[in-house]
Write a protein that holds these residues in place. Sequence first.
Motif: not given
Length: 332
Positions: A1-15, A21-27
Amino acid sequence: MQTLQEAQLCFPLLLNSSCKKLVLPQPVRTISFLLLSSMSLLTVTLNLLVIISISHFRQLHTPTNLLLLSLAVSDFLIGFRMSFQTVLLDSCWLLGDHICAVFIILDYIITSASIGNMVLISIDRYVAICDPMHYPIKFTQRRVKVHVCWCWAASALIQIVLLRDNLIDPGSSHSCSGECALVQDQVSGLVDLLLSFIGPVSIIIVLHVRVFLVVVAQARAMRSQITAVALVKVRVKKSEIKAARTLGVVIVVFLICLCPYFCASLTGQGQSVNVISDTFLICLFYLNSCLNPMIIAFFYPWFRKSMKLIVTLQILKSGSSDSKLVKSELRH
C-alpha cells in the motif's frame, strides 16, 4: 500500500524527483471541477453554434460577422483549453515536457489571437461609424479574411519567438517531475505584456472613445433637428450604431474579464502562491470566452434564429444556407 508521502506525489515511483500534489479540500476540489467542466462545455458548445451559423448561412457572410467568426474560433479553442485546467487541479502534469511546451505555446497563441480579434473588431466599428463612406471599400470580405489570417499568423510568430526556449529545451527549468511551467526571461515577459495587453487595450479604448463621441454627437444633432452632416460629415446608419453598441458590450466584458489577470502579472503578483486568488483570476479570464456568444445571442436575433435551425437539424435540408435570417439593412 502507498504511504501518505507517496500518495501526495505526482509520480509515486519517483520519490526523489516527483512534484508534490496540491491537496485541496474535497468540497473545494469538487466545486472547482464542476465549475471548470461546466464552463468548458458551455464555451465549446456556444462558440461552435456561432461558428456553424456564420459559416453556413450565406446572408451572415459580412465583414463584421467574419471577425466574430474568428473570435468564436479562438474562444472555442480556449474552451478546450479550460478542460485541461480540470486535470491540473492537483498541479500535476502527466503528459511529459514536450507536450507541456506545445500546450503552453498554443495557449499563448490562442489568447493572443483572441485579443487581436478584439482589436480588429474595434477598428471595424471605428471605420463604420467615423468613416462610413469608405467602410465598404476598406472592409470588404476579402480584406477582412486577409486581416484575420495576418492576426493569427502574427500571434503565432510572436509567441513562438518569445517562448522559443520552451521548445528548444523543454522541461529545463522544471524543478521536479510533473511540473508544467512557463520558461520566459524578464525582457520577453515585458514584450509579451506590451504586445498582448497594454498595446491592444490602449488601441481598443482610444477607438471606442472616438466611436462614442461620434455617436453622441449624432444623437445631439438629431435631437436639436440639425442635420447630422454638420457634425459627423455623413449620417451613420442605425444598424451600424446598433452593431457598435453590441460589440461595445463585447469589448467592455473583455476588459473586465482580462484586465485583473494581466494587472496581476503587471504588478508582479502573477507568481503568487495564493491558490484561491489565482484560480479566481484564471476563471474570470476564461469566462470571457463563454460570455461572448451569450452577448451575441442576446443582441443579435439572427443568432437565435440560426441556433434554432441548427438544433432542429434544419440546416441539413437542401438550400438551408440561403435562409433569410435578417433584413438586408441590418446585416451588420
